[in-house]
Design a protein around this motif. Structure first.
Motif, PDB file in Angstrom:
ATOM      1  N   PRO A 181      -6.427   7.610   2.582  1.00  0.00           N
ATOM      2  CA  PRO A 181      -7.105   8.875   2.925  1.00  0.00           C
ATOM      3  C   PRO A 181      -7.871   9.430   1.720  1.00  0.00           C
ATOM      4  N   MET A 182      -8.853  10.277   1.998  1.00  0.00           N
ATOM      5  CA  MET A 182      -9.715  10.805   0.929  1.00  0.00           C
ATOM      6  C   MET A 182      -8.908  11.530  -0.151  1.00  0.00           C
ATOM      7  N   GLU A 183      -7.796  12.199   0.254  1.00  0.00           N
ATOM      8  CA  GLU A 183      -7.062  12.969  -0.770  1.00  0.00           C
ATOM      9  C   GLU A 183      -6.350  12.066  -1.775  1.00  0.00           C
ATOM     10  N   LYS A 184      -6.277  10.753  -1.474  1.00  0.00           N
ATOM     11  CA  LYS A 184      -5.671   9.836  -2.443  1.00  0.00           C
ATOM     12  C   LYS A 184      -6.725   9.164  -3.322  1.00  0.00           C
ATOM     13  N   ILE A 185      -7.963   9.650  -3.244  1.00  0.00           N
ATOM     14  CA  ILE A 185      -9.039   9.022  -4.018  1.00  0.00           C
ATOM     15  C   ILE A 185      -9.606  10.033  -5.009  1.00  0.00           C
ATOM     16  N   ASP A 186      -9.483   9.724  -6.293  1.00  0.00           N
ATOM     17  CA  ASP A 186      -9.917  10.631  -7.350  1.00  0.00           C
ATOM     18  C   ASP A 186     -10.969   9.980  -8.238  1.00  0.00           C
ATOM     19  N   VAL A 187     -11.587  10.831  -9.055  1.00  0.00           N
ATOM     20  CA  VAL A 187     -12.627  10.350  -9.979  1.00  0.00           C
ATOM     21  C   VAL A 187     -12.321  10.856 -11.375  1.00  0.00           C
ATOM     22  N   PRO A 230       0.813  -1.230   0.000  1.00  0.00           N
ATOM     23  CA  PRO A 230       0.000   0.000   0.000  1.00  0.00           C
ATOM     24  C   PRO A 230       0.846   1.280   0.000  1.00  0.00           C
ATOM     25  N   THR A 231       2.104   1.203   0.504  1.00  0.00           N
ATOM     26  CA  THR A 231       2.915   2.428   0.528  1.00  0.00           C
ATOM     27  C   THR A 231       3.385   2.809  -0.879  1.00  0.00           C
ATOM     28  N   THR A 232       3.193   1.904  -1.865  1.00  0.00           N
ATOM     29  CA  THR A 232       3.593   2.222  -3.239  1.00  0.00           C
ATOM     30  C   THR A 232       2.422   2.770  -4.055  1.00  0.00           C
ATOM     31  N   VAL A 233       1.274   2.947  -3.401  1.00  0.00           N
ATOM     32  CA  VAL A 233       0.085   3.443  -4.114  1.00  0.00           C
ATOM     33  C   VAL A 233       0.033   4.963  -4.011  1.00  0.00           C
ATOM     34  N   ARG A 234      -0.062   5.644  -5.157  1.00  0.00           N
ATOM     35  CA  ARG A 234      -0.175   7.102  -5.121  1.00  0.00           C
ATOM     36  C   ARG A 234      -1.638   7.534  -5.079  1.00  0.00           C
ATOM     37  N   ARG A 235      -2.479   6.897  -5.906  1.00  0.00           N
ATOM     38  CA  ARG A 235      -3.890   7.310  -5.996  1.00  0.00           C
ATOM     39  C   ARG A 235      -4.773   6.137  -6.380  1.00  0.00           C
ATOM     40  N   LEU A 236      -5.995   6.148  -5.885  1.00  0.00           N
ATOM     41  CA  LEU A 236      -7.031   5.261  -6.414  1.00  0.00           C
ATOM     42  C   LEU A 236      -7.873   6.135  -7.353  1.00  0.00           C
ATOM     43  N   GLU A 289     -19.120   6.329  -3.399  1.00  0.00           N
ATOM     44  CA  GLU A 289     -18.077   5.330  -3.709  1.00  0.00           C
ATOM     45  C   GLU A 289     -16.681   5.798  -3.276  1.00  0.00           C
ATOM     46  N   MET A 290     -16.439   7.112  -3.287  1.00  0.00           N
ATOM     47  CA  MET A 290     -15.144   7.610  -2.787  1.00  0.00           C
ATOM     48  C   MET A 290     -15.000   7.254  -1.303  1.00  0.00           C
ATOM     49  N   ILE A 291     -16.074   7.486  -0.545  1.00  0.00           N
ATOM     50  CA  ILE A 291     -16.018   7.184   0.903  1.00  0.00           C
ATOM     51  C   ILE A 291     -15.952   5.665   1.117  1.00  0.00           C
ATOM     52  N   GLU A 292     -16.678   4.938   0.264  1.00  0.00           N
ATOM     53  CA  GLU A 292     -16.655   3.462   0.339  1.00  0.00           C
ATOM     54  C   GLU A 292     -15.213   2.953   0.141  1.00  0.00           C
ATOM     55  N   ALA A 293     -14.511   3.518  -0.851  1.00  0.00           N
ATOM     56  CA  ALA A 293     -13.132   3.097  -1.138  1.00  0.00           C
ATOM     57  C   ALA A 293     -12.209   3.444   0.027  1.00  0.00           C
ATOM     58  N   HIS A 294     -12.426   4.617   0.603  1.00  0.00           N
ATOM     59  CA  HIS A 294     -11.626   5.075   1.753  1.00  0.00           C
ATOM     60  C   HIS A 294     -11.680   4.031   2.881  1.00  0.00           C
ATOM     61  N   HIS A 295     -12.885   3.526   3.175  1.00  0.00           N
ATOM     62  CA  HIS A 295     -13.017   2.546   4.266  1.00  0.00           C
ATOM     63  C   HIS A 295     -12.524   1.162   3.861  1.00  0.00           C
ATOM     64  N   LEU A 296     -12.892   0.735   2.655  1.00  0.00           N
ATOM     65  CA  LEU A 296     -12.531  -0.633   2.249  1.00  0.00           C
ATOM     66  C   LEU A 296     -11.022  -0.817   2.167  1.00  0.00           C
ATOM     67  N   PHE A 297     -10.326   0.206   1.636  1.00  0.00           N
ATOM     68  CA  PHE A 297      -8.896   0.014   1.338  1.00  0.00           C
ATOM     69  C   PHE A 297      -7.977   0.818   2.255  1.00  0.00           C
TER      70      PHE A 297
END
Ligand code: NDP
Ligand code: MG
Length: 389
Positions: free
Chosen positions: A235-241, A168-174, A224-232
């Motif tokens: 933080p919210m700032e790493k989740i884009d659309v 997970p530390t190699t993930v920049r964005r979902l 779905e952004m909030i869903e992804a935040h909890h599932l994975f």
């Protein structure tokens, strides 16, 4: 020897429930339905009970249960018929079940989901509302009881597949993809005149009415952004659309080296359902592979944040945390109900949610009871706004 996974489907009479039934029909050696629930659609529930012969069936209330029993007396063996909230809890903890599919629209699946985890069952969750409302509670309970929470929502199922085995530390964005809904190219002046029948025509997916309206307002993607935040756990700032009108790429993970992993498939909910049911194995199934030359081109656009404030509202709620996501979710659910009853306009859905988020205070680290209270307060606040006109 592998025996079929024994599955309960909560919300069997809905759009996801019907897709789960198709998977069970196509893959009888992988999936056996041992329990089902419905709510208003008694006729369909009876048909499904006759076809799959589950041991237990749950319905809305006592009178529905009595009617269902009459319908099923000739079935052999006749199932146990249970009802209401108790009935859902009974199904969620059914001794013979291994995996509980939560496909009830809205938040009624929350208590059954928590009960299932405590009873040692794995979950396959379609109902994003319960993760938005109480994602922390669900994921903490899953960790405590060492159970899996497998996402059925297509974007999250895609992310789950792209993230599996990665650091997970190699993930920049979902990056969640979004079809843009039926009003992707609409003029601002036309939005106020959108009717329920216009909003119910989704360009790429066929789904239940609440999620179809959410797709038109883009609240679906916000949830779905909030869903992804909890599932994975990002933080919210790493989740884009990103808007992707063809709905062929279901979501992407961007890594720190600049690599982008995407999950692509036909847009058919049978595939994420199959993948959750058979996890961690992959088996041949009923979905055809993609024919890329036939698709030809894929397109991407930025969301129109000026016209569709739902994404920004969801980002704010997810970043604030506490009870704010539950407030956003419940206010949206109530506003969608009023819109479908033609009592409020399309644009009022956003306005009501934004107003209620300002009106109600957020509790930073709430108990489950406080989350449920915030949910009720937000629904009530929407109703008051409507009554005041
Ligand atoms: P539907 O409206 O088609 O089905 C909802 C199901 O929940 C039905 O079985 C319905 O029973 C039951 N139900 C409704 N209210 C209650 C209640 N108060 N208590 C118990 N059961 C109830 O919805 P969808 O299948 O489209 O969506 C289900 C969930 O999956 C939603 O949370 C949605 O966001 C999510 N989802 C759906 C996708 C889709 O493609 N449809 C894609 C990704 C996620 P009955 O019909 O008998 O009244
Ligand atoms: Mg989705």
């Amino acid at each position: 020897m592998f025996s079929p996974r024994r599955v309960v489907v909560l919300g069997a009479t809905g759009s996801i429930g019907e897709s789960a039934a198709k998977v069970a029909r196509a893959l009888p050696d992988q999936m056996k339905i041992v329990g089902i629930s419905g709510y208003n659609n008694l006729k369909r529930l009876a048909e499904l009970a006759k076809e799959f012969k589950p041991s237990t069936v749950s319905t809305k209330d006592k009178s529905h249960a009595e009617q269902l029993l009459k319908e099923l007396t000739s079935s052999s063996p006749a199932p146990l018929v249970v009802e209401g909230e108790e009935g859902l809890l009974r199904l969620a903890t059914l001794p013979e079940a291994e995996l509980i599919v939560i496909a009830i629209v809205g938040t009624a699946g929350l208590k059954p989901a928590l009960a299932a985890l405590r009873a040692g069952k794995n979950l396959a969750i379609a109902s994003k509302e319960i993760l938005v409302m109480a994602g922390q509670e669900v994921m903490t309970t899953a960790r405590k009881y060492e159970r899996q929470v497998l996402p059925i929502d297509s974007e999250h199922n895609a992310l789950f597949q792209c993230l599996e085995g990665r650091d997970p530390t190699t993930v920049r964005r979902l990056i969640l993809t979004c079809s843009g809904g039926p009003f992707r190219n609409i003029e601002a002046s036309e939005l106020a005149h959108v009717t329920p029948s216009m909003a119910l025509r989704h360009p790429t997916w066929s789904m239940g009415s609440k999620i179809t309206i959410d797709s038109a307002t883009l609240f679906n993607k916000g949830l779905e952004m909030i869903e992804a935040h909890h599932l994975f756990g990002f933080p919210m700032e790493k989740i884009d659309v990103v808007i992707h009108p063809e709905s062929i790429i279901h979501s992407m993970v961007e890594f720190i080296d600049g690599s982008l992993l995407a999950h692509m498939s036909q847009n058919d909910m049978m595939l994420p359902i199959q993948s959750a049911i058979t996890y961690p194995r992959r088996v041949p199934g009923p979905c055809n592979p993609l024919n890329l030359p036939e698709i030809g081109a894929l397109h991407f656009e930025k969301p129109r944040h000026d016209l569709f404030p739902a994404l920004q509202l969801a980002r704010e709620a997810g970043t604030q945390g506490g009870t704010m996501p539950a407030i956003l979710n419940a206010a949206n659910e109530k506003a969608v109900e009023l819109f479908l009853e033609e009592k409020i306009s399309f644009t009022s859905i956003w306005n009501y949610v934004a107003t209620v988020m300002q009106q109600l205070p957020s509790i930073p680290t709430p108990t489950l009871e406080e989350i449920i209270e915030a949910d009720h307060a937000a629904r009530n606040a929407v109703l008051q706004l409507y009554k005041r006109g």
